[in-house]
Design a protein around this motif. Structure first.
Motif, short mmCIF file in Angstrom:
data_model
loop_
_atom_site.label_atom_id
_atom_site.label_comp_id
_atom_site.label_asym_id
_atom_site.label_seq_id
_atom_site.Cartn_x
_atom_site.Cartn_y
_atom_site.Cartn_z
N UNK A 1 0.86 -1.19 0.00
CA UNK A 1 0.00 0.00 0.00
C UNK A 1 0.90 1.23 0.00
N UNK A 2 0.77 2.03 -1.06
CA UNK A 2 1.70 3.12 -1.32
C UNK A 2 0.95 4.35 -1.81
N UNK A 3 1.42 5.51 -1.38
CA UNK A 3 0.84 6.77 -1.86
C UNK A 3 0.79 6.77 -3.38
N UNK A 4 -0.34 7.14 -3.94
CA UNK A 4 -0.55 7.08 -5.39
C UNK A 4 0.52 7.87 -6.14
N UNK A 5 1.03 8.94 -5.54
CA UNK A 5 2.03 9.77 -6.21
C UNK A 5 3.42 9.12 -6.22
N UNK A 6 3.56 8.00 -5.50
CA UNK A 6 4.85 7.31 -5.45
C UNK A 6 4.87 6.02 -6.29
N UNK A 7 3.74 5.69 -6.91
CA UNK A 7 3.66 4.44 -7.66
C UNK A 7 4.66 4.40 -8.82
N UNK A 8 4.74 5.46 -9.58
CA UNK A 8 5.65 5.48 -10.73
C UNK A 8 7.11 5.44 -10.26
N UNK A 9 7.41 6.18 -9.19
CA UNK A 9 8.77 6.19 -8.66
C UNK A 9 9.16 4.79 -8.20
N UNK A 10 8.24 4.09 -7.54
CA UNK A 10 8.51 2.72 -7.10
C UNK A 10 8.74 1.79 -8.29
N UNK A 11 7.96 1.97 -9.31
CA UNK A 11 8.13 1.15 -10.52
C UNK A 11 9.52 1.36 -11.12
N UNK A 12 9.97 2.60 -11.12
CA UNK A 12 11.31 2.91 -11.65
C UNK A 12 12.40 2.30 -10.77
N UNK A 13 12.19 2.33 -9.45
CA UNK A 13 13.16 1.73 -8.54
C UNK A 13 13.26 0.22 -8.76
N UNK A 14 12.13 -0.41 -8.98
CA UNK A 14 12.13 -1.86 -9.23
C UNK A 14 12.92 -2.20 -10.48
N UNK A 15 12.79 -1.38 -11.51
CA UNK A 15 13.56 -1.60 -12.73
C UNK A 15 15.04 -1.38 -12.49
N UNK A 16 15.37 -0.32 -11.78
CA UNK A 16 16.77 0.02 -11.51
C UNK A 16 17.47 -1.09 -10.74
N UNK A 17 16.75 -1.66 -9.76
CA UNK A 17 17.37 -2.67 -8.89
C UNK A 17 17.01 -4.09 -9.31
N UNK A 18 16.41 -4.24 -10.49
CA UNK A 18 16.02 -5.57 -11.01
C UNK A 18 15.23 -6.36 -9.96
N UNK A 19 14.28 -5.67 -9.35
CA UNK A 19 13.47 -6.27 -8.29
C UNK A 19 12.24 -6.92 -8.91
N UNK A 20 12.16 -8.24 -8.80
CA UNK A 20 11.12 -8.98 -9.53
C UNK A 20 10.17 -9.76 -8.62
N UNK A 21 10.27 -9.58 -7.31
CA UNK A 21 9.36 -10.29 -6.41
C UNK A 21 7.93 -9.83 -6.68
N UNK A 22 7.04 -10.78 -6.86
CA UNK A 22 5.65 -10.48 -7.22
C UNK A 22 4.93 -9.80 -6.06
N UNK A 23 4.27 -8.68 -6.34
CA UNK A 23 3.48 -7.98 -5.34
C UNK A 23 2.48 -7.07 -6.04
N UNK A 24 1.38 -6.82 -5.37
CA UNK A 24 0.33 -5.95 -5.90
C UNK A 24 0.46 -4.59 -5.24
N UNK A 25 0.52 -3.53 -6.03
CA UNK A 25 0.63 -2.17 -5.49
C UNK A 25 -0.76 -1.55 -5.41
N UNK A 26 -1.10 -1.04 -4.23
CA UNK A 26 -2.44 -0.52 -3.94
C UNK A 26 -2.34 0.93 -3.49
N UNK A 27 -3.32 1.71 -3.85
CA UNK A 27 -3.36 3.13 -3.49
C UNK A 27 -3.50 3.31 -1.98
N UNK A 28 -2.63 4.14 -1.40
CA UNK A 28 -2.69 4.43 0.02
C UNK A 28 -3.79 5.42 0.36
N UNK A 29 -4.10 5.52 1.65
CA UNK A 29 -5.16 6.43 2.11
C UNK A 29 -4.59 7.60 2.88
#
Length: 233
Positions: free
Chosen positions: A52-80
């Motif tokens: 569960x992550x702030x909606x404004x950080x979803x793209x940044x997290x996606x970029x971090x996953x690519x940078x660090x070759x992070x492939x563990x399966x997880x569902x990203x959900x909008x934070x409140x």
């Protein structure tokens, strides 16, 4: 039985004196959040991961996953707006029954043993909340500033994971938000359930201040050396 872990990552970098949200700060060359997700992914029961992550950080997290070759399966959900609403959003992604652990994104050093014990105890008792006794003397303070010594033997420092049957947690989160809801245990307790405590780990620190990163790095190195030592036998 199905197992889930909701990782709540709504922290900012204010107390870390950083413009980067603390869950994204690097611990041994990799974002803290990745260490946390790996801990659950590598645990015995391998729960389904819900981040569960702030909606404004979803793209940044996606970029971090690519940078660090992070492939563990997880569902990203909008934070409140508050943690309460973030957990509630995470719960909506769970269909049917099961056991769900709620965990702070910035507690990356939880052990596989603690994760397993949390799920087992929650399955048996309906819930399981990790805590450790304070090693420091503690005092309470009233609105007028007067302090009073408390018996630390009667106090616990609460950690995560806080683990529940999905049915209990879902029922508890049907309540309206209250300021008294500081964690999931308080929400569940307010809905009428008794909280079952289990022993946490002192190494399971919450990274909040700059020096915590240095402590976490030392603890992580120590844990890695202990594992390597066991593998030699």
């Amino acid at each position: 039985m199905k197992y889930y872990a909701i990782i709540v990552a709504g922290g900012s970098g204010s107390r870390m004196q950083s413009d980067v949200a603390k869950q994204f700060l690097l611990l041994d060359g990799k974002p803290i959040l990745m260490h946390t997700l790996e801990a659950f992914a590598n645990s015995e029961l391998q729960p389904e991961l819900l981040l569960v992550l702030n909606i404004h950080q979803h793209q940044y997290w996606e970029e971090l996953c690519k940078t660090h070759s992070f492939t563990i399966k997880h569902l990203v959900i909008k934070g409140g707006a508050q943690r309460f609403h973030s957990v509630k959003n995470g719960l909506k992604a769970i269909k049917g029954k099961g056991i769900v652990a709620i965990h702070d994104a910035v507690r990356p050093l939880l052990s596989a043993d603690l994760i397993l014990r949390s799920f087992i105890a929650a399955e048996e008792h309906g819930n399981a909340v990790a805590g450790v006794q304070s090693t420091d003397s503690v005092r309470s303070i009233n609105p007028e500033g007067k302090t009073e010594a408390l018996n630390r033997e009667n106090l616990l420092m609460i950690q995560t994971p806080q683990t529940f049957t999905v049915d209990i947690l879902r029922k508890a989160y049907q309540q309206p938000f209250r300021n008294e809801f500081t964690d999931d245990a308080s929400v569940v307790e307010y809905s009428g359930y008794t909280i079952h405590m289990i022993a946490g780990n002192r190494e399971n620190i919450k990274i909040t201040y700059p020096e915590d990163l240095e402590i976490a790095s030392i603890l992580k190195k120590k844990a890695s050396e202990n594992i390597k030592g066991l593998e030699l036998y």
